[in-house]
Write a protein that holds these residues in place. Structure first.
Motif, short mmCIF file in Angstrom:
data_model
loop_
_atom_site.label_atom_id
_atom_site.label_comp_id
_atom_site.label_asym_id
_atom_site.label_seq_id
_atom_site.Cartn_x
_atom_site.Cartn_y
_atom_site.Cartn_z
N LYS A 28 0.58 -7.75 -2.76
CA LYS A 28 1.18 -7.33 -1.50
C LYS A 28 1.76 -5.93 -1.62
O LYS A 28 2.08 -5.46 -2.71
N LEU A 29 1.85 -5.30 -0.47
CA LEU A 29 2.47 -3.98 -0.37
C LEU A 29 3.36 -4.01 0.86
O LEU A 29 2.92 -4.40 1.94
N ASP A 30 4.60 -3.64 0.67
CA ASP A 30 5.62 -3.69 1.71
C ASP A 30 6.02 -2.28 2.10
O ASP A 30 5.89 -1.34 1.31
N ASN A 31 6.51 -2.11 3.32
CA ASN A 31 7.08 -0.85 3.80
C ASN A 31 6.10 0.32 3.80
O ASN A 31 6.47 1.44 3.47
N PHE A 32 4.85 0.06 4.20
CA PHE A 32 3.88 1.13 4.39
C PHE A 32 4.13 1.72 5.77
O PHE A 32 4.03 1.04 6.79
N GLU A 33 4.49 3.01 5.83
CA GLU A 33 4.86 3.65 7.09
C GLU A 33 3.63 4.27 7.74
O GLU A 33 2.84 4.96 7.10
N HIS A 34 3.44 3.97 9.03
CA HIS A 34 2.33 4.54 9.81
C HIS A 34 2.79 4.69 11.25
O HIS A 34 3.17 3.69 11.89
N ASN A 35 2.82 5.91 11.75
CA ASN A 35 3.22 6.21 13.13
C ASN A 35 4.58 5.61 13.49
O ASN A 35 4.76 5.07 14.58
N GLY A 36 5.52 5.67 12.57
CA GLY A 36 6.87 5.20 12.82
C GLY A 36 7.06 3.70 12.68
O GLY A 36 8.15 3.19 12.88
N ASP A 37 6.00 2.97 12.33
CA ASP A 37 6.08 1.53 12.12
C ASP A 37 5.96 1.21 10.63
O ASP A 37 5.34 1.96 9.88
N LEU A 38 6.54 0.08 10.22
CA LEU A 38 6.44 -0.37 8.84
C LEU A 38 5.51 -1.57 8.76
O LEU A 38 5.67 -2.55 9.48
N TYR A 39 4.52 -1.46 7.88
CA TYR A 39 3.52 -2.51 7.70
C TYR A 39 3.69 -3.20 6.35
O TYR A 39 4.13 -2.58 5.38
#
Length: 148
Positions: A28-39
């Motif tokens: 898993k990967l947490d807190n991936f930032e893209h366009n102001g959202d966290l995935y």
């Protein structure tokens, strides 16, 4: 036969790609930032899951790789691939009708449930990604029953 080595990434066109169905153990990967959202992505051979700002977005059983996921208020589009047929669940709007296209072919209309979940099965193989597009048709009509 693409897999996302870093589990999730941003594409040049602004879409995201995620998942690695070849992993033998859960990653898993947490807190991936893209366009102001966290995935957050969880993926391996048995399941692939994506969350956005703590909310469910995508799940496949078994695991898949999703390429070029784009979502707007009217449409969700992506390519998906995996080693075998997959059951895919997406979080969309509650009780809404959507038209589903798989590799350009009309797969019919589907209505989301009270929680906004839409599930579909996709025939997959590792050689060729499958295009999936889901268009919003409209709100589901509630039955108005008037006594005689």
């Amino acid at each position: 036969m693409a897999v996302i080595e870093g589990l999730i990434c941003t594409q040049a066109d602004g879409s995201i790609s995620f998942g690695n169905y070849k992993l033998p153990a859960k990653s898993k990967l947490d807190n991936f930032e893209h366009n102001g959202d966290l995935y957050k992505v969880k993926t391996f051979k048995e399941i692939t899951k994506l969350e956005k700002n703590g909310m469910f977005v995508y799940e496949s059983v078994p695991g898949t790789t999703v390429l070029n996921l784009k979502a707007s208020g009217k449409e969700v589009a992506f390519q998906v691939e995996g080693p075998e047929d997959a059951q895919i669940t997406l979080e969309l709007e509650d009780e809404t009708i959507y038209k589903v296209f798989v590799n350009g072919a009309d797969a019919g209309e589907m209505k989301t449930n009270l929680g906004g979940k839409l599930s579909l099965s996709v025939e997959l193989n590792e050689e060729q990604p499958v295009d999936v597009r889901i268009e919003k048709v409209g709100e589901a009509m509630l039955c108005d029953v008037t006594p005689n």
